[in-house]
Design an enzyme around this catalytic site. Structure first.
Site, PDB file in Angstrom:
ATOM      1  N   GLY A 211     -17.754  -5.827 -13.012  1.00 20.87           N
ATOM      2  CA  GLY A 211     -18.530  -6.376 -11.906  1.00 20.87           C
ATOM      3  C   GLY A 211     -17.850  -6.245 -10.567  1.00 20.87           C
ATOM      4  O   GLY A 211     -18.326  -6.790  -9.569  1.00 20.87           O
TER       5      GLY A 211
ATOM      6  N   CYS B 266      -4.973   6.755  -4.224  1.00 20.48           N
ATOM      7  CA  CYS B 266      -6.034   7.000  -3.248  1.00 20.48           C
ATOM      8  C   CYS B 266      -6.409   8.471  -3.164  1.00 20.48           C
ATOM      9  O   CYS B 266      -7.575   8.837  -3.246  1.00 20.48           O
ATOM     10  CB  CYS B 266      -5.609   6.486  -1.882  1.00 20.48           C
ATOM     11  SG  CYS B 266      -6.826   6.795  -0.584  1.00 20.48           S
TER      12      CYS B 266
ATOM     13  N   HIS C  77     -30.030   3.070  20.934  1.00 20.93           N
ATOM     14  CA  HIS C  77     -31.365   3.151  20.342  1.00 20.93           C
ATOM     15  C   HIS C  77     -31.785   4.612  20.152  1.00 20.93           C
ATOM     16  O   HIS C  77     -31.533   5.449  21.013  1.00 20.93           O
ATOM     17  CB  HIS C  77     -32.369   2.437  21.252  1.00 20.93           C
ATOM     18  CG  HIS C  77     -33.755   2.398  20.704  1.00 20.93           C
ATOM     19  ND1 HIS C  77     -34.108   1.564  19.658  1.00 20.93           N
ATOM     20  CD2 HIS C  77     -34.865   3.096  21.034  1.00 20.93           C
ATOM     21  CE1 HIS C  77     -35.384   1.755  19.387  1.00 20.93           C
ATOM     22  NE2 HIS C  77     -35.867   2.670  20.209  1.00 20.93           N
TER      23      HIS C  77
ATOM     24  N   CYS D 150      -9.783   6.550  -3.744  1.00 25.09           N
ATOM     25  CA  CYS D 150     -10.770   6.560  -2.669  1.00 25.09           C
ATOM     26  C   CYS D 150     -11.240   7.941  -2.236  1.00 25.09           C
ATOM     27  O   CYS D 150     -12.423   8.133  -1.970  1.00 25.09           O
ATOM     28  CB  CYS D 150     -10.244   5.779  -1.458  1.00 25.09           C
ATOM     29  SG  CYS D 150      -8.487   5.580  -1.341  1.00 25.09           S
TER      30      CYS D 150
ATOM     31  N   LYS E 234     -13.293   9.723  -5.101  1.00 24.95           N
ATOM     32  CA  LYS E 234     -14.460   8.868  -5.331  1.00 24.95           C
ATOM     33  C   LYS E 234     -15.504   9.075  -4.244  1.00 24.95           C
ATOM     34  O   LYS E 234     -16.695   9.228  -4.543  1.00 24.95           O
ATOM     35  CB  LYS E 234     -14.023   7.407  -5.364  1.00 24.95           C
ATOM     36  CG  LYS E 234     -15.161   6.410  -5.429  1.00 24.95           C
ATOM     37  CD  LYS E 234     -14.649   5.012  -5.159  1.00 24.95           C
ATOM     38  CE  LYS E 234     -14.208   4.854  -3.707  1.00 24.95           C
ATOM     39  NZ  LYS E 234     -13.625   3.524  -3.424  1.00 24.95           N
TER      40      LYS E 234
ATOM     41  N   GLU F 220     -19.386   1.098  -7.785  1.00 22.23           N
ATOM     42  CA  GLU F 220     -19.349   2.425  -7.176  1.00 22.23           C
ATOM     43  C   GLU F 220     -19.595   3.522  -8.202  1.00 22.23           C
ATOM     44  O   GLU F 220     -20.394   4.435  -7.972  1.00 22.23           O
ATOM     45  CB  GLU F 220     -18.004   2.646  -6.488  1.00 22.23           C
ATOM     46  CG  GLU F 220     -17.838   1.845  -5.206  1.00 22.23           C
ATOM     47  CD  GLU F 220     -16.442   1.957  -4.620  1.00 22.23           C
ATOM     48  OE1 GLU F 220     -16.311   1.800  -3.391  1.00 22.23           O
ATOM     49  OE2 GLU F 220     -15.474   2.192  -5.377  1.00 22.23           O
TER      50      GLU F 220
ATOM     51  N   THR G 103      -5.873   0.941   0.562  1.00 20.47           N
ATOM     52  CA  THR G 103      -4.927   1.905   1.114  1.00 20.47           C
ATOM     53  C   THR G 103      -4.448   1.535   2.515  1.00 20.47           C
ATOM     54  O   THR G 103      -3.243   1.563   2.783  1.00 20.47           O
ATOM     55  CB  THR G 103      -5.560   3.313   1.120  1.00 20.47           C
ATOM     56  OG1 THR G 103      -5.746   3.731  -0.236  1.00 20.47           O
ATOM     57  CG2 THR G 103      -4.673   4.321   1.830  1.00 20.47           C
TER      58      THR G 103
ATOM     59  N   ASP H   4      -0.070  -2.286  -4.182  1.00 24.08           N
ATOM     60  CA  ASP H   4      -0.767  -2.893  -5.309  1.00 24.08           C
ATOM     61  C   ASP H   4       0.150  -3.492  -6.363  1.00 24.08           C
ATOM     62  O   ASP H   4      -0.344  -4.070  -7.341  1.00 24.08           O
ATOM     63  CB  ASP H   4      -1.667  -1.849  -5.980  1.00 24.08           C
ATOM     64  CG  ASP H   4      -2.789  -1.380  -5.072  1.00 24.08           C
ATOM     65  OD1 ASP H   4      -2.892  -1.900  -3.953  1.00 24.08           O
ATOM     66  OD2 ASP H   4      -3.556  -0.485  -5.481  1.00 24.08           O
TER      67      ASP H   4
ATOM     68  N   GLU I  79     -27.796  -1.046  16.206  1.00 29.22           N
ATOM     69  CA  GLU I  79     -28.228  -1.885  17.321  1.00 29.22           C
ATOM     70  C   GLU I  79     -28.781  -3.224  16.848  1.00 29.22           C
ATOM     71  O   GLU I  79     -28.859  -4.176  17.623  1.00 29.22           O
ATOM     72  CB  GLU I  79     -29.281  -1.153  18.159  1.00 29.22           C
ATOM     73  CG  GLU I  79     -30.612  -0.957  17.471  1.00 29.22           C
ATOM     74  CD  GLU I  79     -31.644  -0.297  18.384  1.00 29.22           C
ATOM     75  OE1 GLU I  79     -31.676  -0.636  19.573  1.00 29.22           O
ATOM     76  OE2 GLU I  79     -32.400   0.573  17.890  1.00 29.22           O
TER      77      GLU I  79
ATOM     78  N   TYR J  14       0.735  16.040   2.062  1.00 29.04           N
ATOM     79  CA  TYR J  14       1.689  14.954   1.862  1.00 29.04           C
ATOM     80  C   TYR J  14       3.107  15.496   1.682  1.00 29.04           C
ATOM     81  O   TYR J  14       4.074  14.926   2.198  1.00 29.04           O
ATOM     82  CB  TYR J  14       1.284  14.110   0.647  1.00 29.04           C
ATOM     83  CG  TYR J  14       0.413  12.932   1.014  1.00 29.04           C
ATOM     84  CD1 TYR J  14       0.920  11.652   1.087  1.00 29.04           C
ATOM     85  CD2 TYR J  14      -0.939  13.123   1.311  1.00 29.04           C
ATOM     86  CE1 TYR J  14       0.129  10.577   1.436  1.00 29.04           C
ATOM     87  CE2 TYR J  14      -1.752  12.049   1.655  1.00 29.04           C
ATOM     88  CZ  TYR J  14      -1.217  10.777   1.721  1.00 29.04           C
ATOM     89  OH  TYR J  14      -2.008   9.718   2.084  1.00 29.04           O
TER      90      TYR J  14
ATOM     91  N   ALA K 195      11.745   7.712 -11.549  1.00 31.34           N
ATOM     92  CA  ALA K 195      12.913   6.985 -11.075  1.00 31.34           C
ATOM     93  C   ALA K 195      13.020   5.648 -11.793  1.00 31.34           C
ATOM     94  O   ALA K 195      12.017   4.970 -12.040  1.00 31.34           O
ATOM     95  CB  ALA K 195      12.817   6.758  -9.573  1.00 31.34           C
TER      96      ALA K 195
ATOM     97  N   TYR L  20     -15.890  -3.775  -7.397  1.00 33.33           N
ATOM     98  CA  TYR L  20     -16.390  -2.661  -6.594  1.00 33.33           C
ATOM     99  C   TYR L  20     -16.227  -1.321  -7.303  1.00 33.33           C
ATOM    100  O   TYR L  20     -17.057  -0.421  -7.128  1.00 33.33           O
ATOM    101  CB  TYR L  20     -15.714  -2.647  -5.225  1.00 33.33           C
ATOM    102  CG  TYR L  20     -14.266  -2.238  -5.202  1.00 33.33           C
ATOM    103  CD1 TYR L  20     -13.904  -0.913  -5.009  1.00 33.33           C
ATOM    104  CD2 TYR L  20     -13.258  -3.176  -5.372  1.00 33.33           C
ATOM    105  CE1 TYR L  20     -12.572  -0.533  -4.992  1.00 33.33           C
ATOM    106  CE2 TYR L  20     -11.931  -2.803  -5.349  1.00 33.33           C
ATOM    107  CZ  TYR L  20     -11.591  -1.477  -5.163  1.00 33.33           C
ATOM    108  OH  TYR L  20     -10.280  -1.108  -5.154  1.00 33.33           O
ATOM    109  N   ILE L  21     -15.189  -1.146  -8.123  1.00 34.01           N
ATOM    110  CA  ILE L  21     -14.995   0.130  -8.821  1.00 34.01           C
ATOM    111  C   ILE L  21     -16.140   0.386  -9.789  1.00 34.01           C
ATOM    112  O   ILE L  21     -16.709   1.482  -9.841  1.00 34.01           O
ATOM    113  CB  ILE L  21     -13.637   0.151  -9.553  1.00 34.01           C
ATOM    114  CG1 ILE L  21     -12.492   0.132  -8.549  1.00 34.01           C
ATOM    115  CG2 ILE L  21     -13.518   1.387 -10.445  1.00 34.01           C
ATOM    116  CD1 ILE L  21     -11.110   0.039  -9.181  1.00 34.01           C
TER     117      ILE L  21
END
Length: 464
Positions: free
Chosen positions: A174, A42, A446, A47, A50, A180, A320, A302, A451, A98, A114, A176-177
């Site tokens: 086809g 990610c 509005h 993500c 991207k 996008e 994620t 994953d 809305e 992180y 590991a 989403y990756i």
């Protein structure tokens, strides 16, 4: 038996880090191993970068429409190297965050690969570490099918580090990756074709969404090619790539991007030294509590599939936030059982950051009917106000799927600017069991596109 640590996590992606931090917060002795980059897919090749590229691509339209709002802008020039350099700086900053999260939580970080020696022992950098519990959170990896010339194709891992933007790109897939990245390349100025072997991309999404996105991408100038596939790839004399298609045609491009799928990253993990089982698809088999066939080893994210009749695979989403929730659940189950609760896979909102964006939560019209519901469909298509002064042909889509008997909103699907931001709030309402009457009784903001979802009054159709 005495162990070196209470929990050893293999993989410092979103799910692994969440599990490690919470477990340490519950008083456990925790170690984490990471062989590539902190933050996992990610943060590094998923993500986050991207969406930064999607933001970059979106400026093409913003600059084009600026004059309609009185802004006189000069000739715009896009520089790929600047975008990538700034992206790299941001990712490095997140990697540091992180690392600090782990350190400040009291988690020991081991940088290296590991490998499992048995159900309670891990080897890393020549050191053997025993653990009462082991968590596998190694994530996924892009996969390209084998065919003549397949080594010439790039994946999402490679696209974030291209030295220059290709002038002509062929995107395969086809899901989403693929959709996008086709939007990203097209929006940044590359001549882009999206090729998919099926009739229509985004299988599993609501049919109205699929058709609407197809129409909007065609309006944007993206070349969509369905019902065909790659036969082979070969280098041309001038260094470009010749893509031979199964329908007999040939395309000459600078880059071929494959977004056809991902596989669980289990390379050289030592699973054969344990009782861990794999599903037929090659994922780690877990029960509804993420425990493998080896009681001391759990897995999340994953890499997992369902092999014990639980609810994991029936609602698996490689997202994620799902991995984060699973990591938290494992930490609680092991070290704070009084707070443990299983992850609820119902009504998980998600977004596809193509241009325009897709935001969705709940079931599609097709799934609602297949599940035996009789549903009222409320659907609206309109030009968003942001584009009202421009000549843009882009249209937004808003759709609610409502159970005709209970009035409960079963699905919400949006295509348009910031669709993901909009649907997040709708997901809270649907989690609370909101009915269409509650939507109708909610006063809208509005003027906004949002809305529209509380002012849909006429049933477009009733099905089921």
């Amino acid at each position: 038996m005495s162990f070196d640590v209470d929990l050893f996590v293999i993989g410092a992606g979103s799910g692994g880090v969440r599990a490690a931090r919470f477990a340490a917060g519950f008083g456990a002795r925790v170690a984490v191993a990471e062989s590539r980059y902190l933050g996992g897919t990610c943060v590094n090749v998923g993500c986050v970068p991207k969406k930064l590229l999607v933001y970059g691509a979106s400026y093409q339209d913003s600059l084009a429409h600026a004059a309609d709002f009185g802004w006189q802008v000069g000739k715009s020039v896009f520089d790929w190297s600047t975008l990538i350099a700034n992206k790299n700086t941001e990712i490095s900053r997140l990697n540091g965050i992180y690392k600090n999260l782990l350190s400040n939580s009291g988690v020991t970080l081991h940088e290296g690969h590991a490998r499992l020696l048995d159900a309670n022992t891990v080897e890393i950098n020549g050191q053997k570490i025993s653990a009462a519990h082991i968590l596998i959170a190694t994530g996924g990896w892009p996969s390209v099918p084998k065919f003549p010339g397949s080594e010439l194709a790039i994946t999402s891992n490679d696209a974030f580090f291209l030295e220059q933007l290709p002038k002509r790109v062929l995107v395969i897939g086809g899901g989403y990756i693929a959709v996008e990245f086709a939007s990203i390349f097209q929006g940044l100025g590359a001549e882009t074709s999206l090729l998919y072997r099926g009739d229509l991309f985004l299988r599993g999404f609501d049919q109205s969404v699929r058709e609407h996105v197809r129409d909007q991408l065609e309006v944007s100038g993206l070349d969509l090619q369905f019902k065909t596939d790659i036969e082979s790839l070969a280098k041309t004399d001038d260094g470009r790539i010749k893509a031979s298609l199964k329908d007999g045609r040939e395309l000459i491009v600078d880059s071929v991007f494959y977004g056809t799928g991902r596989r669980p990253m289990l390379d050289n993990l030592g699973l054969e030294n344990t009782g861990v089982r794999l599903t037929k698809q090659g994922y780690i088999a877990v029960d509804e509590h993420y425990v493998t066939a080896e009681a001391s080893i759990s897995a999340i994210g994953d890499v997992i599939g369902d092999d014990f009749g639980g609810e994991v695979a029936t609602a698996r989403l490689q997202l994620t936030p799902v991995a984060l929730a699973e990591g938290m659940a494992v930490a609680r189950r092991l070290f704070k059982p009084d707070e443990y609760r299983a992850v609820n896979y119902q009504l998980i909102p998600t977004a596809v950051f193509c241009l325009p964006n897709i935001g969705t939560v709940g079931i599609s019209e097709e799934d609602a009917v297949a599940s035996g519901h009789r549903v009222n469909i409320y659907e609206s298509r309109f030009k968003p106000m942001k584009l009202s002064l421009s000549g843009s042909q882009e249209r937004s889509l808003m759709k609610l799927i409502v159970d005709a008997d209970s009035d409960v909103v079963l699905g919400c699907h949006v295509v348009g600017p910031d669709a993901g931001e909009l649907v997040q709030g709708i997901a809270v309402a649907m989690k609370a069991g909101a009915t269409k009457a509650i939507f109708d009784d909610t006063i809208g903001i509005h003027p906004t596109s949002a809305e529209e979802l509380v002012t849909l009054r006429s049933v477009t159709r009733t099905v089921g």
